[in-house]
Write an enzyme that holds these catalytic residues in place. Structure first.
Site, PDB file in Angstrom:
ATOM      1  N   THR A 321       0.735  -1.142   0.033  1.00 47.31           N
ATOM      2  CA  THR A 321      -0.138   0.081  -0.013  1.00 47.31           C
ATOM      3  C   THR A 321       0.862   1.268   0.065  1.00 47.31           C
ATOM      4  OG1 THR A 321      -1.739  -1.268   1.229  1.00 47.31           O
ATOM      5  CG2 THR A 321      -1.932   1.088   1.342  1.00 47.31           C
ATOM      6  N   GLN A 351      -6.358  -1.774  -2.492  1.00 49.17           N
ATOM      7  CA  GLN A 351      -5.601  -0.697  -2.131  1.00 49.17           C
ATOM      8  C   GLN A 351      -4.737  -0.331  -3.322  1.00 49.17           C
ATOM      9  OE1 GLN A 351      -5.578  -3.631  -0.449  1.00 49.17           O
ATOM     10  NE2 GLN A 351      -5.483  -3.107   1.978  1.00 49.17           N
ATOM     11  N   GLN A 373     -10.030   2.548  -3.436  1.00 45.55           N
ATOM     12  CA  GLN A 373      -9.626   2.149  -2.291  1.00 45.55           C
ATOM     13  C   GLN A 373      -8.342   2.922  -1.927  1.00 45.55           C
ATOM     14  OE1 GLN A 373      -9.881  -1.778  -1.157  1.00 45.55           O
ATOM     15  NE2 GLN A 373      -8.897  -1.607   0.815  1.00 45.55           N
ATOM     16  N   ASP A 374      -8.292   3.712  -0.792  1.00 45.44           N
ATOM     17  CA  ASP A 374      -6.933   4.025  -0.295  1.00 45.44           C
ATOM     18  C   ASP A 374      -6.474   5.428  -1.243  1.00 45.44           C
ATOM     19  OD1 ASP A 374      -7.313   2.506   1.719  1.00 45.44           O
ATOM     20  OD2 ASP A 374      -5.393   1.489   1.579  1.00 45.44           O
ATOM     21  N   ASP A 395     -12.235   3.656   2.497  1.00 49.19           N
ATOM     22  CA  ASP A 395     -11.009   4.360   3.445  1.00 49.19           C
ATOM     23  C   ASP A 395     -10.267   5.276   2.631  1.00 49.19           C
ATOM     24  OD1 ASP A 395     -11.877   2.617   5.256  1.00 49.19           O
ATOM     25  OD2 ASP A 395     -10.301   0.958   4.819  1.00 49.19           O
ATOM     26  N   ARG A 462     -14.352   5.167   9.630  1.00 52.45           N
ATOM     27  CA  ARG A 462     -14.242   4.063  10.390  1.00 52.45           C
ATOM     28  C   ARG A 462     -12.828   4.064  11.198  1.00 52.45           C
ATOM     29  NH1 ARG A 462     -13.729  -1.712   6.876  1.00 52.45           N
ATOM     30  NH2 ARG A 462     -12.289  -1.036   5.465  1.00 52.45           N
ATOM     31  N   TRP A 464      -9.465   2.741  11.727  1.00 56.54           N
ATOM     32  CA  TRP A 464      -8.440   2.066  11.477  1.00 56.54           C
ATOM     33  C   TRP A 464      -7.559   1.308  12.479  1.00 56.54           C
ATOM     34  CZ3 TRP A 464      -3.788   3.787   8.279  1.00 56.54           C
ATOM     35  CH2 TRP A 464      -2.899   2.589   7.809  1.00 56.54           C
TER      36      TRP A 464
END
Length: 556
Positions: A321, A351, A373-374, A395, A462, A464
């Site tokens: 990531t 990710q 994502q990410d 996220d 949320r 992590w």
């Protein structure tokens, strides 16, 4: 008090540290107490006591210096161990090798941060630091905890780290040591910081573009003068030493952004002015990295969706990531403005980072970040984003920086089947870290493809990590957000230790009557919200004026 010992060469550094560490406890000042008493203030008293010799007597400041010196020792040893593992382990998988290279970079950064922190602590008397010095040291000590956690997570994700691995014990012990060092500093110096009073909101504008000694280079053309005029008119003045141009058609100094970054001088002092890279309109398919030596670098494009940097690295293709970013920034005092960064890996590759930012006192202005994502990895240190557009799904704003987003547009996209959208996933792991995500006067909404699909749930964030901290202040929240507002990570994990807050938001998704009832969720007062302003949270009143990027210092 002994002078600070510094070097970037690991074996010499270890030898010097062996002779330097005990000196921090030799002072004979008032307020001395045994290690057990001092360690009771930390996050792990038993580990803290195991580090400090039991016969020692010092005050909190002496213990603080001692623990930071021990942390420097630990960081240098870990970096050397990681380097040996990379060099001599011939059975490493591609994901493991990538994670180890990430760890080596992070350990080297941690060593730099600790050297800087010790330099500050040793240059002051026992009990006082200037206001900005205290903020700086707490920021650096918070970042070393984040660096260690990132390394641990990456090696775990790569299935490399087991209890029998030679790196496991140094990583675990280092994490505990960095945490108690941060705690001791926080209890020693941090309470004496002056609490900044937020300035009245307003734009910070000056009147002209200043040029450093020597003036503009001889090759400056009308296009660059146009850039100069635009910068002056739009955002005021900024001290510039050099302007270079990147153009794919050969009309500039460089044809790729990476070439221009590589040519930038190393370790430039802020007083010397910015090295400006003007990137003409075009689609640049490259991975750009601004390393720690490339300080005071400004990257300016021709506008969102005109100057585009694009890549497609992802975890699905065996990148970490951390190393999947299209644009990665570490050099302090970076400014990015008027361009787009994309990661086109798509939702199925999981990710896939567009921008990873671990640069202290960094700023992005009128940029867009596109991914799934990410998308934006706000990794560490102090960051500010103004009038930026951020697109993603799961996220898509994550990390553990102290970061403020102001007047930005945050867009949830249509995710893969079975996924839900999380606008944020903040990763604070230690209660003494001065990190968190502050979203001020932003617009929280959906892209048209998501708006047309009424089955996908979207949440403000949320948790992590254990002490996840995110606030939404004076923002417009559209109906894309589920009435509960926030989602758990896994069961009841972190719900009592997180801090999530909302203050004076508006829009159909801002109604808090059906919000989660977790112990860590707060409907904030104006006093609480003031702690997360540009002035109080990232000390923006000190460093943002020099960037010429407009900002509002406080609440409306």
């Amino acid at each position: 008090m002994a002078t600070l010992c510094t070097t970037s060469f690991f074996p010499v550094l270890l030898l010097l540290l062996a002779t330097c560490i005990p000196s921090a406890l030799s002072q004979n000042s008032t307020g001395q107490l045994p290690p057990a008493n001092a360690c009771s203030l930390t996050t792990n008293p038993s580990f803290c006591k195991s580090v400090i010799p039991p016969q020692t007597r010092s005050n909190l400041y002496g213990y603080g210096r001692y623990l930071v010196k021990k942390s420097l020792d630990q960081s240098a040893r870990l970096a050397a161990l990681i380097d040996r593992t990379i060099r001599y382990n011939t059975t490493l998988t591609t994901p493991a090798l990538g994670a180890l290279h990430d760890c080596l970079l992070l350990s080297q950064l941690t060593t730099d941060f600790l050297v800087t922190s010790l330099g500050t602590l040793n240059s002051s008397d026992s009990t006082t630091l200037q206001d900005t010095q205290g903020d700086d040291v707490q920021t650096l000590l918070s970042a070393i905890v984040t660096n260690q956690q990132t390394c641990y997570d990456g090696l775990t994700q790569a299935s490399f780290l087991t209890s029998k691995n030679s790196l496991h014990a140094p990583l675990v012990n280092g994490t505990q040591l960095y945490s108690v060092s941060l705690a001791m500093f926080t209890h020693s110096w941090a309470p004496k910081f002056k609490h900044r009073r937020a300035l009245k909101p307003g734009r910070k504008l000056l009147d002209d573009l200043k040029v450093g000694q020597g003036g503009l280079p001889s090759w400056v053309n009308r296009g660059v003068f146009g850039l100069k005029r635009r910068m002056a008119l739009d955002t005021g003045s900024v001290l510039v030493k050099t302007i270079v141009t990147v153009a794919q058609d050969g009309s500039g100094n460089y044809s790729t952004i990476s070439e221009a970054v590589a040519a930038a001088p190393n370790n430039t002092l802020p007083s010397k002015g910015y090295y400006v890279i003007y990137v003409k309109a075009g689609v640049y398919q490259e991975y750009v990295s601004v390393d720690k030596k490339k300080q005071n670098l400004m990257m300016v494009g021709d506008g969102i969706n005109r100057t585009i940097i694009t890549g497609s690295r992802s975890v699905g293709d065996n990148f970490t990531t951390f190393n999947s970013a299209t644009l990665a920034v570490v050099g302090p005092n970076f400014i990015g403005r008027d361009f787009t960064v994309r990661n086109t890996a798509g939702p199925a590759k999981h990710q896939a980072v567009a921008v990873r930012n671990g640069a202290d006192l960094s700023t992005f202005y009128r940029c867009s970040f596109e991914g799934y994502q990410d998308t934006l990895y706000a990794h560490s240190l102090r960051q500010f984003y103004r009038e930026c557009d951020i697109y993603g799904t799961v996220d898509f704003i994550f990390g553990n920086a102290a970061v403020v987003f102001q007047n930005c547009n945050l867009y949830a996209r249509l995710p893969m089947s079975g996924q839900q959208n999380m606008f944020t996933a903040q990763g604070r792991t230690d209660p003494n870290q001065n990190t968190g995500t502050s979203i001020i006067n932003c617009t929280i909404s959906a892209t048209p493809d998501l708006s047309a699909n009424g089955q996908i749930k979207s949440f403000l964030g949320r948790p992590w990590k254990n002490y996840s901290r995110t606030v939404y202040l004076e923002s417009f929240i559209d109906s894309v957000i589920d009435p509960s507002g926030w989602a758990p990570w896994s069961g009841n994990d972190f719900l009592s230790t997180l801090y999530y807050g909302e203050y004076s938001n508006r829009g159909p998704g801002s109604n808090t009557s059906s919000r989660v009832t977790w112990p860590g969720y707060h409907i904030m007062s104006s006093t609480d919200a003031a702690n997360f302003t540009v002035t109080n949270f990232v000390q923006g009143d000190v460093w943002l004026p020099a960037t010429s990027v407009p900002f509002s210092a406080g609440l409306a």
